[in-house]
Design a protein around this motif. Structure first.
Motif, PDB file in Angstrom:
ATOM      1  N   UNK A  48      -1.997   6.214  -7.008  1.00  0.00           N
ATOM      2  CA  UNK A  48      -1.482   6.268  -8.194  1.00  0.00           C
ATOM      3  C   UNK A  48      -0.505   7.687  -8.035  1.00  0.00           C
ATOM      4  N   UNK A  49      -0.830   9.010  -7.287  1.00  0.00           N
ATOM      5  CA  UNK A  49       0.058   9.985  -7.171  1.00  0.00           C
ATOM      6  C   UNK A  49       1.191   9.346  -6.322  1.00  0.00           C
ATOM      7  N   UNK A  50       0.980   8.547  -5.036  1.00  0.00           N
ATOM      8  CA  UNK A  50       2.261   8.353  -4.234  1.00  0.00           C
ATOM      9  C   UNK A  50       2.936   7.324  -5.099  1.00  0.00           C
ATOM     10  N   UNK A  51       2.446   6.578  -5.957  1.00  0.00           N
ATOM     11  CA  UNK A  51       3.681   5.791  -6.647  1.00  0.00           C
ATOM     12  C   UNK A  51       4.314   6.494  -7.506  1.00  0.00           C
ATOM     13  N   UNK A  52       4.074   7.788  -8.054  1.00  0.00           N
ATOM     14  CA  UNK A  52       4.952   8.881  -8.649  1.00  0.00           C
ATOM     15  C   UNK A  52       5.841   9.302  -7.597  1.00  0.00           C
ATOM     16  N   UNK A  53       5.296   9.817  -6.479  1.00  0.00           N
ATOM     17  CA  UNK A  53       6.236  10.121  -5.447  1.00  0.00           C
ATOM     18  C   UNK A  53       7.122   9.196  -5.143  1.00  0.00           C
ATOM     19  N   UNK A  54       6.908   7.990  -5.109  1.00  0.00           N
ATOM     20  CA  UNK A  54       7.861   6.735  -4.759  1.00  0.00           C
ATOM     21  C   UNK A  54       9.293   6.956  -5.388  1.00  0.00           C
ATOM     22  N   UNK A  55       9.070   7.336  -6.619  1.00  0.00           N
ATOM     23  CA  UNK A  55      10.446   7.608  -7.402  1.00  0.00           C
ATOM     24  C   UNK A  55      11.511   8.417  -6.724  1.00  0.00           C
ATOM     25  N   UNK A  56      10.879   9.263  -5.862  1.00  0.00           N
ATOM     26  CA  UNK A  56      11.904  10.296  -5.035  1.00  0.00           C
ATOM     27  C   UNK A  56      12.014   9.721  -3.440  1.00  0.00           C
ATOM     28  N   UNK A  57      10.778   9.116  -2.938  1.00  0.00           N
ATOM     29  CA  UNK A  57      10.829   8.926  -1.590  1.00  0.00           C
ATOM     30  C   UNK A  57      10.719   7.513  -1.286  1.00  0.00           C
TER      31      UNK A  57
ATOM     32  N   UNK B  77       9.590   3.759  -0.958  1.00  0.00           N
ATOM     33  CA  UNK B  77       8.421   3.026  -0.165  1.00  0.00           C
ATOM     34  C   UNK B  77       7.639   3.871   0.823  1.00  0.00           C
ATOM     35  N   UNK B  78       8.450   4.827   1.303  1.00  0.00           N
ATOM     36  CA  UNK B  78       7.955   5.736   2.329  1.00  0.00           C
ATOM     37  C   UNK B  78       6.779   6.572   1.903  1.00  0.00           C
ATOM     38  N   UNK B  79       6.864   6.865   0.521  1.00  0.00           N
ATOM     39  CA  UNK B  79       5.743   7.651  -0.167  1.00  0.00           C
ATOM     40  C   UNK B  79       4.222   6.994  -0.032  1.00  0.00           C
ATOM     41  N   UNK B  80       4.279   5.760   0.223  1.00  0.00           N
ATOM     42  CA  UNK B  80       3.055   5.044   0.418  1.00  0.00           C
ATOM     43  C   UNK B  80       2.383   5.384   1.932  1.00  0.00           C
ATOM     44  N   UNK B  81       3.369   5.588   2.937  1.00  0.00           N
ATOM     45  CA  UNK B  81       2.851   5.811   4.201  1.00  0.00           C
ATOM     46  C   UNK B  81       2.802   7.168   4.529  1.00  0.00           C
TER      47      UNK B  81
ATOM     48  N   UNK C  31       0.703   9.532   3.184  1.00  0.00           N
ATOM     49  CA  UNK C  31      -0.396  10.259   3.156  1.00  0.00           C
ATOM     50  C   UNK C  31      -0.726  11.514   1.978  1.00  0.00           C
ATOM     51  N   UNK C  32      -1.358  12.349   2.239  1.00  0.00           N
ATOM     52  CA  UNK C  32      -1.651  13.481   1.369  1.00  0.00           C
ATOM     53  C   UNK C  32      -0.250  14.200   0.884  1.00  0.00           C
ATOM     54  N   UNK C  33       0.537  14.420   1.650  1.00  0.00           N
ATOM     55  CA  UNK C  33       1.856  14.908   1.322  1.00  0.00           C
ATOM     56  C   UNK C  33       2.465  14.509   0.276  1.00  0.00           C
ATOM     57  N   UNK C  34       2.707  12.941   0.157  1.00  0.00           N
ATOM     58  CA  UNK C  34       3.313  12.510  -0.806  1.00  0.00           C
ATOM     59  C   UNK C  34       2.415  12.314  -2.149  1.00  0.00           C
ATOM     60  N   UNK C  35       1.017  12.308  -2.070  1.00  0.00           N
ATOM     61  CA  UNK C  35       0.195  12.573  -3.174  1.00  0.00           C
ATOM     62  C   UNK C  35       0.380  13.740  -3.843  1.00  0.00           C
ATOM     63  N   UNK C  36       0.578  14.691  -3.028  1.00  0.00           N
ATOM     64  CA  UNK C  36       0.781  16.129  -3.452  1.00  0.00           C
ATOM     65  C   UNK C  36       2.033  16.134  -4.245  1.00  0.00           C
TER      66      UNK C  36
END
Length: 173
Positions: A44-53, A55-59, A61-66
């Protein structure tokens, strides 16, 4: 019997309190609702980060979740700042936070889903009815309402000076 008096808070405290409360309630709802559908909190948190990153957000890890958690908090703080600023100019918002807060929450939901996400990701299929109803409901009760209640507490403090009003002079004793 004593009567509890509401104490004023600063507009900054209203933004922080309303924004943090909204962020926690909204993400908790997402973790529970989408967790029941098998989606992990990290995803869920990676999907939020995907707005900025993207599809790379899903790869990532914890950094994109943060990053997703920080972006979620930042968005909630902006929502709170907008409402608090509006409530300082439109005092009627503070007299009826139980009405205007949920309406603001609906507005936040619509802007996020049909302006921001549409602009970032393009058209998406309509969500299932339970996802739509749950999303609108949490934005009404968990986002808009706490922001409006904190803003109403800040309204008990003196209004901010405007550019046209002269600064107050200290009195000479």
């Amino acid at each position: 019997m004593t009567v509890a008096r509401k104490t004023a808070i600063s507009p900054l405290a209203a933004v922080l309190g309303g924004g943090l409360t909204a962020a926690v309630l909204d993400i908790t709802y997402a973790f529970v609702a989408f967790g029941l559908r098998g989606v992990s909190p990290a995803r869920i948190l990676q999907s939020i980060a995907s707005g900025a990153l993207g599809k790379a957000a899903y790869r990532a890890g914890a950094g994109s979740a943060l990053l997703g958690a920080l972006l979620h908090l930042a968005i909630a703080l902006v929502m709170a700042a907008v409402y608090v600023a509006a409530s300082r100019r439109l005092p009627a918002l503070n007299r009826r936070p139980w009405l205007w807060g949920p309406l603001y929450g609906i507005g936040c939901y619509l802007v996020m889903n049909y302006v921001v996400l549409l602009a970032r990701f393009g058209p998406r299929p309509a969500p299932p009815l339970e996802v739509l109803v749950g999303g609108v409901a949490i934005h009404m009760v968990g986002v808009g309402l706490p922001i409006a209640l904190f803003a109403a507490r800040a309204a008990l403090s003196p209004p901010l000076p405007t550019a046209s009003s002269p600064p107050e002079r200290p009195s000479r004793s």
